[in-house]
Design a protein around this motif. Structure first.
Motif: not given
Lengths: 251, 82, 356
Positions: A45-48, A84-87, C193-198
């Motif tokens: 997941i990127g945060i611009p 936490p699993e997200a990079i 939430r179903h529309d989450a950004l994961r």
């Protein structure tokens, strides 16, 4: 005839809005190459930031979410703590990270958040038309230092990466540049190592990338690329600033 | 993407070949200066955005080293090699 | 159903945990520190939950933004000065249609103000302190029980309408202890939430943002938010009336001021004055229809607030001139007593020549 080089999979087939010779698009491409090679497209997941690269989500084919100017490190903290699993990586400019976002950056680093910051240092505020940034060089002319940055009035270039090296929570910090084939290769290696640092849960990693901004530096693309070697890297020396990832305790 | 350029290699010692997207290229000329063989030059035909894009001189010198693609900010260059 | 004696701030925290709040990001500020501390003790060690004391209120609201992005229930709390710092973040939450719960245990202002209770953040809360056309649901509890109930409701409304929701309490409510029943148990596995950004797994990548260079796109966002706000007004407006059926004069007050007013009304009722109370629970959406309903038979209103007069504007707007509105307020954290308010009510009652 085999293909030796082509667009990375996770880089959308879109034309960049960046100015000719800009470093952002190279950094985008390198991030995508690393994402492809480390098979992270589904996890990252990127945060611009607010800045020229705010539109990174038009180019990077990954989940991204915009943060308010300077708040990337806090948004990334929220994401990482909740999932936490997200990079998670923030993509920040010098103003975003070392001016308005200084507190968020330093404290996320101090908490040793397992996130990566891609810090694109081009010594000006690009999107807003070339104002002075914390990393503007002494004497450098910008739209808000029309007579050249005067250290007495406007202070000195802020070495945020060196400052972050003093913070225990950081484990890998390197300064690279995207102004020559060799440096671009090193930048890619550094980005890869930073992501690996995060995957190995070793703490906060930063890749500072000196990046050309021809239009706001009022130079041709080639001159801007050369200026990084001649001037900018004297003030911001390239190379490894911190690497304690080798030791598991990352003390 | 590489409108107008012939793809077939011309000489037998051909090792590498590149295509430059005329529309993606913004004429920053970085590839021109970094190409070791100096076989990329500025085209004399404007693209839609009004840039003079880079043009590949397919004279068989290209080794497919991909430095041009490496430095290209627009990911406009694809590189092929035998 | 557990019944506990608790102070308000802790009750909010307990209710939040029971509502499935997984992330709390806070920063110390009196008078709401008990809430932050309760979370540090009880949320931080829960499975899948996380507590962070941020370096500033600005950072905390942006952490909430981050957690909300990935679909978990997240919350922050502060008092006036901190809520001022969070306004940009709240505007971003509203623009990106992200649920979040923000608690303001308000205190005397402006400036550093005081740590005593006050209601001077009404405008900031209900008019949206940040930039842009957006509203936030604002609910004002007036008891510890209601703090708990409205916290639960806040998480529900935030997810239902994908919007930030604010609890506007005050220093008294946060500090005072009252018995409270918790009607919900924390979900074993809080929902995502179903529309989450994961991460783009099994779907195309997507992005959540509020910057656009396309005016019509931004206009459409505003219209879609506007349609949602109309729906919220229609369905979620809540208020309480007290002895208002035969009232000749109605006091309008919210939160702790409403409890003080209730005491005053009981006193004047015992002297035969027909006085009632209207207590908005949702400050936004404001119960305008309830006021319109009252206006059919009540001509005189006394708005009582612990500020210089803010909710009075919503009362006047709702009445559309169909009633005379007087005001009694004590700003700066001064806490009026019921007998003081009773004197004001009866003086007004007689001045207006209302019948006994």
């Amino acid at each position: 005839m085999k293909t030796v080089y082509s667009r990375p999979k996770s880089l959308k087939m879109a034309q960049f809005h960046y100015c000719p010779g800009c470093g952002h698009s190279i950094v985008h491409r390198l991030i995508c190459e690393v994402i492809d090679e480390m098979n992270l497209q589904e996890k990252v997941i990127g945060i611009p930031p607010a800045g020229c690269s705010v539109f990174a989500y038009h180019y990077l084919d990954i989940d991204m979410a915009e943060s308010a100017h300077g708040r990337g490190a806090a948004v990334a903290t929220g994401i990482k703590r909740a999932f936490p699993e997200a990079i998670v990586f923030t993509y920040q400019g010098d103003g975003d990270m070392a001016a308005i976002g200084t507190a968020e950056t330093i404290h996320a680093a101090n908490r040793g958040e397992n996130i990566t910051t891609i810090f694109v240092n081009n010594a000006v505020y690009g999107m807003t038309g070339g104002q002075m940034a914390p990393t503007t060089l002494p004497g450098q002319k910008t739209t808000t230092t029309p007579y050249g940055r005067d250290s007495i009035l406007e202070g000195h270039p802020l070495k945020i990466s060196e400052m972050l090296a003093l913070v225990k929570g950081t484990t890998y910090i390197e300064r690279v540049a995207v102004n020559s084939p060799a440096n671009i290769r090193k930048t890619k290696k550094a980005i890869k190592k930073a992501f690996q640092t995060q995957i190995d849960k070793l703490g906060f990693s930063v890749v500072e990338i000196l990046s050309p901004c021809p239009v706001n530096w009022k130079m041709s693309p080639l001159e801007a690329w050369r200026w990084i070697d001649k001037e900018m890297s004297q003030e911001f020396p390239l190379g490894l600033i911190k690497d304690t990832t080798g030791r598991k305790d990352a003390d | 993407m590489s409108a107008g350029l012939t793809l077939t290699p011309e000489s037998n010692k051909m090792k590498g070949f590149i295509t430059i997207s005329q529309e993606f290229c913004k004429g920053c000329e970085i590839c021109i200066s970094f190409c070791p063989k100096k076989i990329i030059s500025r085209s004399d035909r404007f693209n839609a955005a009004g840039y003079l894009p880079a043009a590949f001189n397919n004279n068989g010198e290209c080794t497919g080293c991909a430095i041009c693609a490496l430095v290209c900010p627009e990911v406009a260059i694809e590189v092929y090699r035998d | 159903m557990t019944k506990v004696l608790m102070n308000g701030s802790s009750a909010i925290a307990e209710a939040a945990i029971r509502a499935g709040c997984q992330c709390y990001f806070g920063y110390p500020i009196t008078p709401q520190n008990e809430l932050t501390e309760y979370m540090a003790t009880n949320l931080s060690r829960r499975k899948g939950c996380s507590f962070v004391q941020a370096e500033s209120e600005i950072s905390a609201i942006n952490m909430v933004y981050g957690a909300s992005l990935v679909g978990v229930r997240a919350m922050t709390s502060s008092s006036g000065p901190g809520i001022s710092l969070k306004q940009e973040g709240i505007s971003f939450l509203a623009a990106c249609e992200l649920p979040a719960v923000i608690v303001n245990m308000s205190r005397g202002g402006p400036g550093m103000g005081s740590i005593a209770a006050a209601q001077s953040d009404y405008f900031q809360a209900t008019r949206g302190g940040g930039h842009g056309d957006y509203r936030t649901i604002v609910m004002a509890p007036s008891s510890v029980q209601e703090l708990a109930d409205l916290t639960h409701r806040a998480f529900h409304l935030a997810d239902k309408y994908k919007t930030p929701v604010m609890i506007l309490g005050d220093g008294i409510l946060g500090q005072m202890m009252e018995p409270v029943k918790f009607k919900h148990e924390a979900p074993a596995e809080p929902p995502i939430r179903h529309d989450a950004l994961r991460g783009a797994k099994g779907r195309r990548s997507k992005f959540i943002k509020s910057l656009t260079s396309n005016d019509t796109e931004l206009e459409e966002l505003n219209w879609s938010l506007f349609r949602r706000y109309e729906l919220i007004k229609k369905k979620e407006t809540t208020y309480e009336t007290f002895l208002a059926d035969d009232a000749e004069l109605v006091v309008v007050a919210f939160g702790i001021a409403a409890r003080i007013a209730k005491g005053a009304i009981k006193t004047v009722r015992s002297e035969g004055l027909k006085v009632g109370l209207l207590r908005p629970v949702t400050l936004w959406p404001f119960p305008a229809e309830a006021v319109q309903e009252l206006a059919k038979k009540v001509k005189h209103y006394l708005v009582f607030e612990m500020n210089m007069g803010q909710m009075i504007e919503d009362v006047q707007l709702s009445l559309e001139g169909k009633g005379e509105v007087s005001f009694y307020g004590r700003p700066g954290g001064v806490i009026p007593t019921p007998s003081e308010v009773a004197r004001v009510i009866s003086r007004l009652y007689y001045q207006k020549g209302l019948s006994k």
